[in-house]
Design an enzyme around this catalytic site. Sequence first.
Site, PDB file in Angstrom:
ATOM      1  N   LEU A  66       0.835  -1.337   0.104  1.00 53.07           N
ATOM      2  CA  LEU A  66       0.123  -0.024   0.090  1.00 53.07           C
ATOM      3  C   LEU A  66       0.993   1.278   0.050  1.00 53.07           C
ATOM      4  CD1 LEU A  66      -2.817  -1.128   2.354  1.00 53.07           C
ATOM      5  CD2 LEU A  66      -2.623  -1.505  -0.154  1.00 53.07           C
TER       6      LEU A  66
ATOM      7  N   ASN B  11       7.768  -3.609 -12.038  1.00 51.89           N
ATOM      8  CA  ASN B  11       8.490  -3.757 -13.030  1.00 51.89           C
ATOM      9  C   ASN B  11       9.734  -5.094 -12.565  1.00 51.89           C
ATOM     10  OD1 ASN B  11       7.707  -1.614 -14.448  1.00 51.89           O
ATOM     11  ND2 ASN B  11       8.875  -0.248 -13.289  1.00 51.89           N
TER      12      ASN B  11
ATOM     13  N   SER C 121       1.761   1.349 -15.868  1.00 51.68           N
ATOM     14  CA  SER C 121       2.427   2.421 -16.464  1.00 51.68           C
ATOM     15  C   SER C 121       1.497   3.618 -16.270  1.00 51.68           C
ATOM     16  CB  SER C 121       2.994   2.458 -17.709  1.00 51.68           C
ATOM     17  OG  SER C 121       3.590   3.756 -18.299  1.00 51.68           O
TER      18      SER C 121
ATOM     19  N   LYS D  98       6.317  -4.339 -20.708  1.00 45.05           N
ATOM     20  CA  LYS D  98       6.365  -3.291 -19.890  1.00 45.05           C
ATOM     21  C   LYS D  98       8.121  -2.618 -19.967  1.00 45.05           C
ATOM     22  CE  LYS D  98       5.654   0.301 -17.203  1.00 45.05           C
ATOM     23  NZ  LYS D  98       6.665   0.461 -16.033  1.00 45.05           N
TER      24      LYS D  98
ATOM     25  N   HIS E 260       8.529  -0.804 -23.027  1.00 45.78           N
ATOM     26  CA  HIS E 260       7.747   0.345 -22.760  1.00 45.78           C
ATOM     27  C   HIS E 260       8.853   1.371 -21.977  1.00 45.78           C
ATOM     28  CE1 HIS E 260       5.904   3.201 -20.148  1.00 45.78           C
ATOM     29  NE2 HIS E 260       4.993   3.441 -20.891  1.00 45.78           N
ATOM     30  N   ASN E 261       9.469   0.694 -21.255  1.00 46.39           N
ATOM     31  CA  ASN E 261      10.490   1.600 -20.175  1.00 46.39           C
ATOM     32  C   ASN E 261      11.722   2.014 -21.046  1.00 46.39           C
ATOM     33  OD1 ASN E 261       8.555   1.268 -18.193  1.00 46.39           O
ATOM     34  ND2 ASN E 261       9.967   0.937 -16.827  1.00 46.39           N
TER      35      ASN E 261
ATOM     36  N   GLU F 158      10.681   4.750 -23.071  1.00 48.23           N
ATOM     37  CA  GLU F 158      10.621   5.919 -22.155  1.00 48.23           C
ATOM     38  C   GLU F 158      11.925   6.558 -22.074  1.00 48.23           C
ATOM     39  OE1 GLU F 158       8.422   5.103 -18.470  1.00 48.23           O
ATOM     40  OE2 GLU F 158      10.146   5.816 -17.360  1.00 48.23           O
TER      41      GLU F 158
END
Length: 468
Positions: A12, A104, A130, A184, A187-188, A191
């Site tokens: 959390l 990740n 993301s 992902k 994707h990074n 990025e």
Amino acid sequence: MEQKYDFGLVGLGVMGRNFILNVADNGFTAYGNDLDEEKVNALIKEGGDIKKVNATTDVKTFLNALSTPRKIMLLVPAGKAVDSVIEGLLPNLDEGDLIIDGGNSFYTDTDRREAYLSQKGINFFGAGVSGGAEGARKGPSIMPGGNKEAYQHVKPIFEAVSAKYQGEPCVAYLGPKSAGNYVKMVHNGIEYGLMQLTSEIYDVLKKGGDFTNDELHHTFKKWNSDRLQSFLVEITSEIFEKEDDLTNGRLVDMILDKAKQKGTGKWTSQNAMDLGIPVPSIDVAVSMREISALKKERIQADKLYDRPKVAHMDKDKLEKITEEALYFSFIITYAQGLHQLADASKEYGYELNIAEIAKIWRAGCIIRAGLLADITEAFMADDKLPNLLLSPTFVEKVQSTVNSARELVAFGAKNGIPLPGLSNSLTYFDAYTSSRLPLNLIQAQRDYFGSHTYERLDREGIFHTEWE
Ligand code: 6PG
């Protein structure tokens, strides 16, 4: 009967809390778990109604509160924490439950965990998420991979909480095993590439055109309302405006020029090397973060060498060519990342659909951009397209901007402004679009010193020559 909750989430922190509140906003009941009591209490307080959002530090209470098959998302740091959370959950899980790792994680870790858990009848998903903290709260892009049938249990929740692009959810089942984490990761990597390019454009506008922070703000803002529209260009324009609380200047000028990294860009590069797929715009973005970290040595070296005095370029002209060069190099960077995905899909059996990936990147994620709508269309028109540069719809976009990239790279080289992302993008383009490269010479050299043989242009077969 005791109330059962639709969705469980372990971890959390900001991302986890935001994601769970997003789930609740969309009409699902959700239960959180964290060892930290403060985080548990903070979520209960923010959730407002424990019938909708509840939380506990106790794993058994958490698992008993979830409807079956349990859908449990982990938003904990990648690495050992994921394994230890899984071990903590395992004794009280039932066959058919789903664990979704939203961090990740490295894709081979996901494969290992999936194999381990499937023996126990538990479905394990690696799902890239993301969009940062804000995305988690208001709608991220989600990239899940794993068992297709099991995905159906979580599909309605993911579709509801994800970002929407013209009403379409930015989530899709991507493929088996670690497909989600792999996508992902790339994707990074993209990025990293886009961020490096943006920083180079900032540098050249500042040094070559004396752009002030206000002018930079306006330029990036203008670009964001046109074909360069993207999350990264948008936040860049806002960054230039931000005042520094501690001095009278702008915050951007006070930030240490050392970029950190958590590893996903490096993994993308390393894996591209393993696959034999060139992604030089991403490679150099990783290298630049590494060079940036050598601040002390850079200061020392700066004193040892003269640099050319930077020539001044007309502001309007510079703005025009930087816009074109950035657009060009953004395209090249997406092209490289998507090329890697297409190849990895074959290598690892991911069955990826590149159009679908571009589609779910159109909103919610860090690399969202207007360009992704065009990229989606290009791959929808031809799902076997090996490289975006081969799409007829991209030829004009690239052709009409490449000369500005040439001009800017030459300007950077002449004036001592490092533009490695731009120049690697340009070099990649020039090499990829050359039907003849000088690598015949390399083959000759290999054969000369090591009898490694070569092939010929004019006939089939493998040849060797006694060169001496
Ligand atoms: C995202 C981001 C997110 C994270 C980066 C930062 O898609 O929301 O990519 O996952 O902020 O991984 O990476 P570095 O710390 O390596 O720059």
